[in-house]
Write a protein that holds these residues in place. Structure first.
Motif, mmCIF file in Angstrom:
data_model
loop_
_atom_site.group_PDB
_atom_site.id
_atom_site.type_symbol
_atom_site.label_atom_id
_atom_site.label_comp_id
_atom_site.label_asym_id
_atom_site.label_seq_id
_atom_site.Cartn_x
_atom_site.Cartn_y
_atom_site.Cartn_z
ATOM 1 N N ASN A 62 3.226 5.988 3.283
ATOM 2 C CA ASN A 62 4.070 5.240 4.200
ATOM 3 C C ASN A 62 4.280 3.803 3.721
ATOM 4 O O ASN A 62 5.401 3.281 3.720
ATOM 5 N N GLU A 63 3.217 3.153 3.300
ATOM 6 C CA GLU A 63 3.321 1.768 2.844
ATOM 7 C C GLU A 63 4.135 1.663 1.557
ATOM 8 O O GLU A 63 4.877 0.701 1.361
ATOM 9 N N ARG B 17 -3.149 -5.974 6.154
ATOM 10 C CA ARG B 17 -3.229 -5.023 5.035
ATOM 11 C C ARG B 17 -1.882 -4.904 4.327
ATOM 12 O O ARG B 17 -1.813 -4.791 3.116
ATOM 13 N N ARG B 18 -0.807 -4.914 5.122
ATOM 14 C CA ARG B 18 0.540 -4.795 4.549
ATOM 15 C C ARG B 18 0.838 -5.974 3.629
ATOM 16 O O ARG B 18 1.380 -5.807 2.543
ATOM 17 N N GLU C 168 7.715 1.836 2.566
ATOM 18 C CA GLU C 168 8.129 0.564 3.181
ATOM 19 C C GLU C 168 8.377 -0.510 2.118
ATOM 20 O O GLU C 168 9.357 -1.253 2.201
ATOM 21 N N LEU C 169 7.511 -0.599 1.125
ATOM 22 C CA LEU C 169 7.735 -1.553 0.026
ATOM 23 C C LEU C 169 9.023 -1.217 -0.726
ATOM 24 O O LEU C 169 9.779 -2.108 -1.115
ATOM 25 N N VAL D 216 -1.188 6.807 4.827
ATOM 26 C CA VAL D 216 -0.945 5.362 4.889
ATOM 27 C C VAL D 216 -0.426 4.874 3.542
ATOM 28 O O VAL D 216 0.535 4.093 3.471
ATOM 29 N N ARG E 195 -1.197 -5.682 0.458
ATOM 30 C CA ARG E 195 -0.598 -4.666 -0.412
ATOM 31 C C ARG E 195 0.647 -5.224 -1.104
ATOM 32 O O ARG E 195 0.877 -4.980 -2.281
ATOM 33 N N GLU E 196 1.441 -5.988 -0.378
ATOM 34 C CA GLU E 196 2.638 -6.570 -0.966
ATOM 35 C C GLU E 196 2.276 -7.552 -2.082
ATOM 36 O O GLU E 196 2.911 -7.561 -3.144
#
Length: 133
Positions: free
Chosen positions: A107-108, A5-6, A111-112, A104, A9-10
Motif C-alpha cells: 500500500n505504501e 512512518r509514511r 502511495e509513493l 502495508v 518511508r518517503e
C-alpha cells in the motif's frame, strides 16, 4: 519532531532513489546532506533512516534479483528510476523488515508511486508486488 512512518518511508525512498546517480561513497555524503537539511528531525528518526538505507544498499543485489524474477522480460534499466527505487524499498520491507506487514509495504509503495511516478505506474508497482506477496 518525530516523523510518521509514511514520512520516514518517503525519506528512505528519496535516498534510495539517489543510488542510481551516485557511488556508495557519494551516497553517504548525499545522505548526510539530506539529513542535515532536516534540522528538526528527531535523532531516532535519523538513525532509523540511516539504518534502513544502509541495509537496502547491503541487500541491493538480492533485491534487484528478486525484482527481475518478478518482472520477467524486463531489465532494470527499462524501469523508471523512481519506480525502481520504490520497488527496491517495498521488496526490502516485504522480505527483510519483519516489522512491516506485506499489505502495508504494498500500500505504501503504491502511495509513493502516485506521488512520484506516472499515472500508469501505481498499477504496475501494485501488480509486481502482488506477485511477490
Amino acid at each position: 519532531m518525530k516523523l510518521s512512518r509514511r514520512k520516514l518511508r518517503e525519506s528512505i525512498f528519496l535516498l534510495v532513489f539517489r543510488i542510481e546517480f551516485n557511488t556508495r561513497e557519494e551516497l553517504q555524503e548525499q545522505m548526510d546532506m539530506y539529513l542535515d537539511s532536516k534540522p528538526d528531525m528527531d535523532k531516532e528518526d535519523i538513525c532509523y533512516i540511516r539504518n534502513k538505507v544502509t541495509d537496502i544498499l547491503d541487500h541491493l543485489t538480492e533485491l534487484d534479483e528478486t525484482i527481475l524474477k518478478i518482472c520477467k522480460g524486463w531489465r532494470l534499466e527499462r524501469l523508471g528510476k523512481a519506480e525502481l527505487a520504490i520497488l527496491r524499498l517495498a521488496v526490502y520491507e516485504m522480505i527483510d523488515d519483519k516489522d512491516i506487514p506485506t499489505s502495508v509495504a504494498i500500500n505504501e509503495a503504491v502511495e509513493l508511486t502516485k506521488i512520484y511516478c506516472s499515472e500508469e505506474a501505481p498499477r504496475f508497482v501494485n501488480g509486481v508486488l502482488a506477485k511477490l506477496a
